[in-house]
Motif scaffolding. Structure first.
Motif, PDB file in Angstrom:
ATOM      1  N   SER A   8      34.614  28.565  32.573  1.00 25.41           N
ATOM      2  CA  SER A   8      35.905  28.367  33.201  1.00 25.41           C
ATOM      3  C   SER A   8      36.853  29.522  32.852  1.00 25.41           C
ATOM      4  CB  SER A   8      36.505  27.035  32.760  1.00 25.41           C
ATOM      5  OG  SER A   8      37.783  26.886  33.295  1.00 25.41           O
ATOM      6  N   ALA A   9      36.857  29.939  31.599  1.00 27.10           N
ATOM      7  CA  ALA A   9      37.706  31.058  31.169  1.00 27.10           C
ATOM      8  C   ALA A   9      37.284  32.336  31.881  1.00 27.10           C
ATOM      9  CB  ALA A   9      37.631  31.231  29.653  1.00 27.10           C
ATOM     10  N   LYS A  10      35.967  32.534  32.040  1.00 26.05           N
ATOM     11  CA  LYS A  10      35.466  33.713  32.757  1.00 26.05           C
ATOM     12  C   LYS A  10      35.878  33.665  34.227  1.00 26.05           C
ATOM     13  CE  LYS A  10      31.545  34.839  29.830  1.00 26.05           C
ATOM     14  NZ  LYS A  10      30.099  34.900  29.717  1.00 26.05           N
ATOM     15  N   ASP A  11      35.827  32.479  34.819  1.00 31.68           N
ATOM     16  CA  ASP A  11      36.249  32.317  36.211  1.00 31.68           C
ATOM     17  C   ASP A  11      37.736  32.629  36.372  1.00 31.68           C
ATOM     18  OD1 ASP A  11      33.708  31.606  36.959  1.00 31.68           O
ATOM     19  OD2 ASP A  11      34.111  29.447  37.008  1.00 31.68           O
ATOM     20  N   ILE A  12      38.530  32.161  35.417  1.00 29.57           N
ATOM     21  CA  ILE A  12      39.972  32.424  35.444  1.00 29.57           C
ATOM     22  C   ILE A  12      40.223  33.931  35.346  1.00 29.57           C
ATOM     23  CG2 ILE A  12      42.126  32.153  34.126  1.00 29.57           C
ATOM     24  CD1 ILE A  12      41.095  29.259  33.478  1.00 29.57           C
ATOM     25  N   GLU A  13      39.496  34.580  34.447  1.00 26.72           N
ATOM     26  CA  GLU A  13      39.658  36.030  34.283  1.00 26.72           C
ATOM     27  C   GLU A  13      39.273  36.775  35.560  1.00 26.72           C
ATOM     28  OE1 GLU A  13      38.048  39.642  31.428  1.00 26.72           O
ATOM     29  OE2 GLU A  13      37.827  37.582  30.739  1.00 26.72           O
ATOM     30  N   LYS A  14      38.154  36.384  36.184  1.00 23.71           N
ATOM     31  CA  LYS A  14      37.715  37.021  37.436  1.00 23.71           C
ATOM     32  C   LYS A  14      38.742  36.815  38.543  1.00 23.71           C
ATOM     33  CE  LYS A  14      32.723  36.772  36.771  1.00 23.71           C
ATOM     34  NZ  LYS A  14      31.494  36.093  37.179  1.00 23.71           N
ATOM     35  N   GLU A  15      39.264  35.596  38.636  1.00 26.02           N
ATOM     36  CA  GLU A  15      40.271  35.276  39.643  1.00 26.02           C
ATOM     37  C   GLU A  15      41.535  36.126  39.418  1.00 26.02           C
ATOM     38  OE1 GLU A  15      41.477  31.019  40.948  1.00 26.02           O
ATOM     39  OE2 GLU A  15      42.941  31.637  39.431  1.00 26.02           O
ATOM     40  N   PHE A  16      41.967  36.229  38.177  1.00 29.91           N
ATOM     41  CA  PHE A  16      43.152  37.025  37.823  1.00 29.91           C
ATOM     42  C   PHE A  16      42.946  38.488  38.224  1.00 29.91           C
ATOM     43  CE2 PHE A  16      45.304  39.814  34.734  1.00 29.91           C
ATOM     44  CZ  PHE A  16      46.626  39.452  34.957  1.00 29.91           C
ATOM     45  N   ILE A  17      41.813  39.057  37.838  1.00 28.58           N
ATOM     46  CA  ILE A  17      41.523  40.460  38.151  1.00 28.58           C
ATOM     47  C   ILE A  17      41.488  40.682  39.659  1.00 28.58           C
ATOM     48  CG2 ILE A  17      39.734  42.256  38.018  1.00 28.58           C
ATOM     49  CD1 ILE A  17      39.115  41.108  35.163  1.00 28.58           C
ATOM     50  N   ALA A  18      40.874  39.784  40.392  1.00 31.69           N
ATOM     51  CA  ALA A  18      40.805  39.909  41.855  1.00 31.69           C
ATOM     52  C   ALA A  18      42.204  39.877  42.469  1.00 31.69           C
ATOM     53  CB  ALA A  18      39.939  38.794  42.442  1.00 31.69           C
ATOM     54  N   ARG A  19      43.032  38.971  41.990  1.00 32.54           N
ATOM     55  CA  ARG A  19      44.401  38.874  42.525  1.00 32.54           C
ATOM     56  C   ARG A  19      45.222  40.120  42.187  1.00 32.54           C
ATOM     57  NH1 ARG A  19      46.338  32.611  41.604  1.00 32.54           N
ATOM     58  NH2 ARG A  19      45.829  31.987  43.725  1.00 32.54           N
ATOM     59  N   ILE A  20      45.080  40.621  40.977  1.00 34.28           N
ATOM     60  CA  ILE A  20      45.813  41.829  40.564  1.00 34.28           C
ATOM     61  C   ILE A  20      45.360  43.013  41.421  1.00 34.28           C
ATOM     62  CG2 ILE A  20      46.132  43.523  38.699  1.00 34.28           C
ATOM     63  CD1 ILE A  20      47.761  40.919  38.313  1.00 34.28           C
ATOM     64  N   GLU A  21      44.043  43.156  41.598  1.00 37.32           N
ATOM     65  CA  GLU A  21      43.528  44.267  42.414  1.00 37.32           C
ATOM     66  C   GLU A  21      44.038  44.179  43.848  1.00 37.32           C
ATOM     67  OE1 GLU A  21      39.278  44.199  41.840  1.00 37.32           O
ATOM     68  OE2 GLU A  21      39.443  45.243  39.904  1.00 37.32           O
ATOM     69  N   LYS A  22      44.106  42.976  44.388  1.00 33.81           N
ATOM     70  CA  LYS A  22      44.566  42.787  45.759  1.00 33.81           C
ATOM     71  C   LYS A  22      46.026  43.209  45.930  1.00 33.81           C
ATOM     72  CE  LYS A  22      45.104  39.309  49.372  1.00 33.81           C
ATOM     73  NZ  LYS A  22      45.108  37.890  49.681  1.00 33.81           N
ATOM     74  N   HIS A  23      46.840  42.967  44.913  1.00 33.14           N
ATOM     75  CA  HIS A  23      48.279  43.217  45.002  1.00 33.14           C
ATOM     76  C   HIS A  23      48.750  44.359  44.099  1.00 33.14           C
ATOM     77  CE1 HIS A  23      48.829  39.621  47.416  1.00 33.14           C
ATOM     78  NE2 HIS A  23      48.102  38.944  46.544  1.00 33.14           N
ATOM     79  N   GLN A  24      47.835  45.242  43.669  1.00 34.31           N
ATOM     80  CA  GLN A  24      48.223  46.265  42.703  1.00 34.31           C
ATOM     81  C   GLN A  24      49.256  47.256  43.241  1.00 34.31           C
ATOM     82  OE1 GLN A  24      45.143  49.000  41.420  1.00 34.31           O
ATOM     83  NE2 GLN A  24      43.955  48.569  43.268  1.00 34.31           N
TER      84      GLN A  24
END
Length: 170
Positions: A8-24
């Protein structure tokens, strides 16, 4: 049970990174306007990422991710630039490094616009960045923490101020 928590923590981290990359691009714009040179932009970018990560568990989806991201990033930029080494006191334009061309159209008009924006106060910078990103007055008000009416009044003043600054820079 601990294993599923780790996933779950890994999923949260992946989701966070994807969102940051999308809106960087949001972060890059804020860095260009609030930091005075390449080194300060990198420091500010890292600090914004850190603050976004720390705040991510509190993101509940009440607003769009990009609106929440703007709020955290702008608050970080405003707080960080209170520190003397990051304060943009000079009137000359921030230097536009090679990464400027990667994240934004670096035409002369855009450079002049960002030079003018860099001369605004911290709140004016935040409001105009959000407006340039086509955020609604309601989203700007929510992000900055002022009324919609105040956004309208401030935008009229900011646009007039920018027009004067741009005329001087051309």
């Amino acid at each position: 049970m601990a294993d599923s928590h780790m996933q779950s923590a890994k999923d949260i981290e992946k989701e966070f990174i994807a969102r940051i990359e999308k809106h960087q691009a949001i972060l890059h714009k804020i860095c260009f306007v609030y930091a005075k040179d390449e080194s300060d932009r990198k420091d500010l970018y890292q600090e914004m990422i850190l603050q976004l990560w720390k705040s991510y568990p509190k993101f509940r989806g009440d607003s769009a991710f990009s609106t929440w991201m703007y709020r955290v990033a702008l608050n970080t930029a405003i707080t960080q630039t209170k520190k003397p080494n990051l304060l943009l006191l000079h009137v000359e334009a921030p230097s536009f490094g090679e990464d400027m061309g990667k994240t934004m159209d670096a035409s002369e008009d855009v450079k002049i616009l960002y030079r003018a924006i860099s001369q605004l106060n911290k709140i004016e910078k935040a409001i105009i960045l959000l407006w340039l990103d086509e955020k609604s007055y309601e989203e700007i008000a929510d992000t900055i923490g002022i009324s919609v009416k105040n956004v309208s009044v401030k935008l009229v003043r900011i646009k007039a101020k920018l027009a004067d600054l741009i005329q001087k820079l051309q």
